[in-house]
Scaffold this active site. Structure first.
Site, PDB file in Angstrom:
ATOM      1  N   HIS A 178      11.170  31.572  39.754  1.00 51.02           N
ATOM      2  CA  HIS A 178      11.440  30.649  38.652  1.00 51.02           C
ATOM      3  C   HIS A 178      12.477  31.208  37.681  1.00 51.02           C
ATOM      4  CE1 HIS A 178      10.761  29.202  34.528  1.00 51.02           C
ATOM      5  NE2 HIS A 178      10.776  28.023  35.128  1.00 51.02           N
ATOM      6  N   CYS A 181      47.397  49.888  52.703  1.00 50.96           N
ATOM      7  CA  CYS A 181      46.101  49.717  52.043  1.00 50.96           C
ATOM      8  C   CYS A 181      45.870  50.797  50.988  1.00 50.96           C
ATOM      9  CB  CYS A 181      44.964  49.724  53.063  1.00 50.96           C
ATOM     10  SG  CYS A 181      44.881  51.231  54.047  1.00 50.96           S
ATOM     11  N   GLY A 223      48.400  54.504  54.601  1.00 56.61           N
ATOM     12  CA  GLY A 223      47.529  55.044  53.549  1.00 56.61           C
ATOM     13  C   GLY A 223      48.382  55.884  52.615  1.00 56.61           C
TER      14      GLY A 223
END
Length: 790
Positions: A414, A745, A695
């Site tokens: 709830h 990346c 990288g």
């Protein structure tokens, strides 16, 4: 005698909302239309709006209540409680007219005969009769009574349901929403009980409730009757199923300490009993049942043409699943996803309690700890509500809280449902939050850090970033994202993107698994009792400890891949250094000490080494499971820190032995370009891989001879150094010549707009960025492409 008082489910459909309310109309709709799809709904009947009006008018109760509620101020909680009680008493004191009584008795007898019982056990539920009324969108507005047997008990329960139209929270909610109390009627649904007291029950949403991600079905499950989930008394099991492949992509065991069962006492027809520790440590339903429920959820969603909030039950006698309620999901399905809202803590404080986060907001304020509903009048606007659990009676103060913290409950209890609708940050299931947090204390509740919600000491500063992405153009250079935490994947998928350029396994291993893979593989040989206890605590439900590693890694990867499906998701195999692996539970036993782990035993060199190969094979099995069993073929795999061509061939061979072969089932293999040797031998590496990802962090380190962990030489470290840029420019040229996909990346394009421009000028295929820099960098790249005439 009127025959307009009762309608059986086979007489009802969704058009009958004005007659029998949303819940009962929906039950009739499913009962009539979805049996052909093998969706089971127990039969029942509903009293109509006509029956309600007849009762209220004939007994004069409507006028009595009108006078009781005249001039009410719902923000005066004491006055609301007093008048609400008088209104309910007015209903309970009135007698049903005899012809209405008779209609209810007759319908009950018909239902009992259908189920071959002298007095069938039924659930009695309220359903308010208006298209957009609270009970379609607000948790627990009216009452439910379970295991009701016999005509006398049924008539009492029906009247109590009618009275519940005037609960304090229902009165308050109608006033806030501008509904007229007397233009609403109440229908009562009477439905055959499913014997989930002997098995399990729960709720299901055909959308992710936290992020609004539409391709996921969320299923919560507990033992016994389902009221304990909604009431928040029990922390449930949680499952996420990916709709396109019908695969379970996430499982989380809840504590499930209580089970609600039938009682023989007519005054208290249900009661709670404790669940054994052995049962707490098992799933309350099987994987097959999870998938069956998800399939039904998708059928129901398709029928209604919108996302749904569904209650289900498993019959312990028949061993069959049933749908016992369905209503439209009314929060995320109507949200505007063109505006991204991001809450960020500007600093962290001391953590007082941890639970499950509801939503993604942050709230702070002075604590008002209230344990019993009788004390809610003491609550002031802007305070933080701290309690054991809430139920619908707490609604008048929940809507004025700056945040809510509960000891019990899961993401569909709830407190969670109401908080989500109100847009209030809520941390549920902290177990002992109400004991650790004091009234009058200043705290911050943060739901902006993934699936775990944190309660911090003090009022901490935070900011809210809002971005409108409706008309954002897409550049020709693909803009991908770096994702570490599966918890954030669904939410970040709404940021305009072309997939995931880097998903790091280290985050999943660190946060979801926490144990060194070799400690799991050698569990039987461990003699350290304390270490074994630690492992046992994390691997509950797993006799085979290595399977825990495979499952949790596969689920983490699958969650990320599902969030961005069918776009490419490039998963980088683990790239922990020895000092990082040593920090995992049991890691110190298996890791050597290295003076410079940054350029030591990491990446590809680990995967084929005799010492680590068994652990790497677990990674391979997890990747295969995510791709093949879970159907997420958009997963590509990337090898990190691959120093030589020989290393590339060795690791490729191991992957092939585990069913991950280039070109088979669309599988692609990538290599990180982060060592000068990768650049110098780029043409040869291109023959072994489908793609490269630069990288820039490690490439800069190894080009400039700088340990990037050393603060003494950090002033030398710069990805924009000309030597680094020459290497990057060259490897992009080779990739274009050899038709090998190439992206980046590393951190540099996230941090430096001029570096991102340089990459576009070189003709890179994709740039993968941290989520918080995607919008800004996309705009910069669009300008660069325009300048270059791309």
């Amino acid at each position: 005698m009127s025959n307009n008082f009762i309608k059986f489910f086979n007489e009802l459909g969704i058009k009958d909302v004005p007659t029998v309310g949303g819940k009962n109309a929906s039950l009739g709709e499913m009962y009539r239309n979805l049996a052909s799809e093998n969706v089971r709904v127990p039969n029942g009947f509903a009293t109509t709006a006509s029956a309600y009006d007849y009762f209220m008018d004939k007994t004069g109760t409507k006028e009595k209540i009108r006078k009781i509620l005249e001039g009410l101020n719902t923000h005066n909680v004491k006055d609301l409680m007093k008048r609400g009680a008088l209104a309910r008493q007015a209903v309970l004191k009135a007698e049903f007219p005899e012809d209405l009584n008779e209609e209810i008795r007759k319908a009950y007898k018909t239902l009992s005969n259908e189920y071959k019982a002298s007095a069938v056990d039924v659930a009695v539920r309220s359903s308010a009769t208006a298209e957009d009324l609270p009970d379609a969108s607000f948790a627990g507005q009216q009452e439910t009574f379970l295991n009701i047997k016999g005509e006398k008990e049924l008539l009492i329960a029906v009247k109590k349901c009618v009275a519940s139209l005037f609960t304090n929270r229902a009165i308050s909610y109608r006033v806030d929403k501008g509904f007229d109390h007397f233009k609403i009627a109440l229908s009562v649904g009477v439905q055959k009980m499913i014997r989930s007291d002997l098995a399990a029950s729960g709720v299901m949403f055909t959308i992710d409730t936290e992020s609004g991600f539409a391709n996921s079905v969320l299923i919560n499950s507990i033992y016994g009757l389902g009221e304990n989930i909604v009431q928040g008394k029990v922390n449930p099991d949680e499952f996420k199923v990916f709709k396109p492949t019908k695969a379970i992509i996430s499982r989380k065991l809840g504590s499930k300490k209580l089970r609600m069962i039938y009682s023989s006492n007519p005054q208290k027809p249900v009661r709670d009993v404790n669940v054994s520790l052995a049962d707490q440590q098992k799933q309350s339903i099987t994987d097959e049942q999870v998938v069956k429920l998800a399939e039904w959820g998708m059928i129901i969603e398709k029928h209604y043409g919108r996302q749904m909030d569904i209650e289900w039950a498993l019959d312990g006698k028949e061993k069959e699943l049933y749908i016992i309620q369905a209503r439209p999901e009314t929060i995320h399905s109507v949200r505007d996803h063109n505006v991204l809202e991001e809450y960020k803590l500007e600093k962290r404080g001391k953590v007082i309690a941890i639970g499950q986060s509801v939503g993604s907001r942050i709230g702070a304020g002075i604590v008002n700890k209230i344990i019993e509903v009788k004390d809610i009048s003491k609550f002031k606007p802007g305070q933080v509500l701290v309690t054991t659990m809430t139920d619908p009676d707490w609604e008048p103060i929940m809507k004025i809280a700056s945040a809510i913290v509960t000891d019990k409950g899961g993401r569909t209890c709830h407190a969670a449902i109401v908080s989500r609708e109100l847009g209030i940050p809520c941390v549920v299931g902290t177990n002992s939050g109400s004991q650790k947090i004091k009234s009058g204390q200043k705290i911050t509740a943060s739901c902006a850090e993934g699936e775990e919600g944190y309660v911090y000491e003090g009022e901490l500063p935070f900011k809210i970033n809002k971005t409108n992405i409706k008309n954002l153009k897409r550049p020709k250079t693909k803009i991908m994202m770096n994702i570490g935490e599966p918890d954030f994947a669904f939410a970040t998928s709404f940021i305009p993107n072309d997939g995931v350029g880097l998903a790091r396994l280290e985050f999943i291993i660190n946060n979801s698994i926490k144990i060194h893979p070799l400690a799991l593989l050698n569990y039987g040989k461990i003699r350290d009792a304390k270490l074994k206890k630690q492992i046992d605590g994390l691997t509950i439900g797993y006799k085979d400890k290595k399977q825990f590693f495979i499952d949790k890694l596969a689920e983490g990867v699958a969650t990320i891949a599902a969030a961005f499906y069918p776009k490419d998701v490039i998963i980088r195999l683990s790239d922990f250094k020895t000092n990082e692996y040593a920090n995992l539970i049991g890691g110190k036993i298996y890791e050597p000490e290295e003076s410079n782990p940054m350029i030591g035993w990491r990446g590809a060199s680990r995967f084929y080494s005799e010492k680590f190969l068994p652990a790497f094979e677990l990674e391979c099995k997890a990747m295969k499971k995510a791709r093949d069993e879970m159907g997420l073929k958009n997963i590509k795999i990337m090898i990190p820190f691959c120093r030589t061509l020989d290393e590339a061939k060795k690791v490729t061979k191991i992957l092939e032995e585990h069913g991950l072969k280039r070109g088979v089932n669309g599988f692609e293999l990538y290599c990180m370009v982060e060592i000068p040797s990768n650049v110098i031998l780029a043409e040869q590496f291109a023959e072994l891989f489908d793609g490269f990802s630069i990288g820039s962090n490690d490439l800069t380190q190894l080009t400039l001879g700088v340990d990037r962990d050393s603060s003494l030489v950090s002033h030398v470290y710069d990805e924009r150094n000309e030597a680094v840029k020459i290497l990057i420019r060259y490897v992009i040229e080779v990739a274009r010549r050899t038709k090998t996909k190439i992206g980046i990346c590393g951190q540099a394009p996230s941090d430096y707009p001029d570096f991102a421009e340089f990459l576009v000028e070189c003709g890179i295929d994709s740039i993968s960025l941290n989520p918080d820099t995607v919008i800004k960098t996309t705009l910069d790249i669009l300008k660069t492409e325009e300048r270059l005439g791309k």
